[in-house]
Design a protein around this motif. Structure first.
Motif, PDB file in Angstrom:
ATOM      1  N   MET A 116     -56.841 134.978  61.546  1.00 12.41           N
ATOM      2  CA  MET A 116     -56.989 135.751  60.305  1.00 12.41           C
ATOM      3  C   MET A 116     -57.785 134.980  59.260  1.00 12.41           C
ATOM      4  O   MET A 116     -58.572 135.567  58.506  1.00 12.41           O
ATOM      5  CB  MET A 116     -55.604 136.143  59.772  1.00 12.41           C
ATOM      6  CG  MET A 116     -54.943 137.191  60.652  1.00 12.41           C
ATOM      7  SD  MET A 116     -53.343 137.714  60.033  1.00 12.41           S
ATOM      8  CE  MET A 116     -52.341 136.357  60.608  1.00 12.41           C
ATOM      9  N   GLU A 126     -61.338 135.463  59.988  1.00  8.83           N
ATOM     10  CA  GLU A 126     -61.760 136.824  59.611  1.00  8.83           C
ATOM     11  C   GLU A 126     -61.964 136.958  58.099  1.00  8.83           C
ATOM     12  O   GLU A 126     -62.727 137.814  57.646  1.00  8.83           O
ATOM     13  CB  GLU A 126     -60.706 137.850  60.064  1.00  8.83           C
ATOM     14  CG  GLU A 126     -60.672 138.070  61.570  1.00  8.83           C
ATOM     15  CD  GLU A 126     -59.404 138.789  62.027  1.00  8.83           C
ATOM     16  OE1 GLU A 126     -58.628 139.252  61.154  1.00  8.83           O
ATOM     17  OE2 GLU A 126     -59.186 138.877  63.243  1.00  8.83           O
ATOM     18  N   HIS A 127     -61.259 136.136  57.333  1.00  8.23           N
ATOM     19  CA  HIS A 127     -61.368 136.201  55.872  1.00  8.23           C
ATOM     20  C   HIS A 127     -62.321 135.140  55.309  1.00  8.23           C
ATOM     21  O   HIS A 127     -62.312 134.858  54.111  1.00  8.23           O
ATOM     22  CB  HIS A 127     -59.978 136.085  55.232  1.00  8.23           C
ATOM     23  CG  HIS A 127     -59.151 137.328  55.413  1.00  8.23           C
ATOM     24  ND1 HIS A 127     -58.500 137.629  56.581  1.00  8.23           N
ATOM     25  CD2 HIS A 127     -58.903 138.362  54.568  1.00  8.23           C
ATOM     26  CE1 HIS A 127     -57.874 138.790  56.453  1.00  8.23           C
ATOM     27  NE2 HIS A 127     -58.100 139.245  55.241  1.00  8.23           N
TER      28      HIS A 127
END
Ligand code: H2B
Length: 98
Positions: A92, A95-96
């Motif tokens: 995550m 992804e950020h």
């Protein structure tokens, strides 16, 4: 209940993560998000994964720097649950943009 991992297992699982360090009975990773809101978005995504896993990191937010810490309180240290969630946090974070 999840079983405590021994030192060899902890080292092996740390090697498969991105930027996590062991601090006694917990593991920690600090990420720098591209913006405050990107960091908040990451925290929201991690919160959802934590609820799904029923396993929750300690989270410290300082502008766009976010630190996650994981341990298994019920076991008194590190278990597979911590490393499984840490791996999801790594995905995550990428992804950020962190
Ligand atoms: N999160 C973390 N990090 N460690 C735990 O031991 C833990 C948790 N226990 N979230 C969970 C909730 C427990 O309280 C429930 C009942 O499964």
């Amino acid at each position: 209940m999840a079983e405590l991992l021994d030192d060899a297992a902890v080292s092996a699982r740390l090697a498969g993560l991105n930027g996590w360090t062991r601090e006694g009975g917990e593991i920690r990773r600090t990420v720098r998000a591209p913006s405050f809101m990107a960091g908040i978005g990451l925290v929201g995504a991690v919160a959802g994964a934590a609820e799904d896993a029923d396993h929750h990191p300690d989270i410290d937010i300082r502008w766009r720097t976010v630190t996650f810490a994981l341990s298994t309180h019920s076991a008194g240290g590190l278990t597979a649950k911590d490393f499984d969630l840490a791996g999801r946090i790594d995905a995550m974070a990428a992804e950020h943009g962190a």
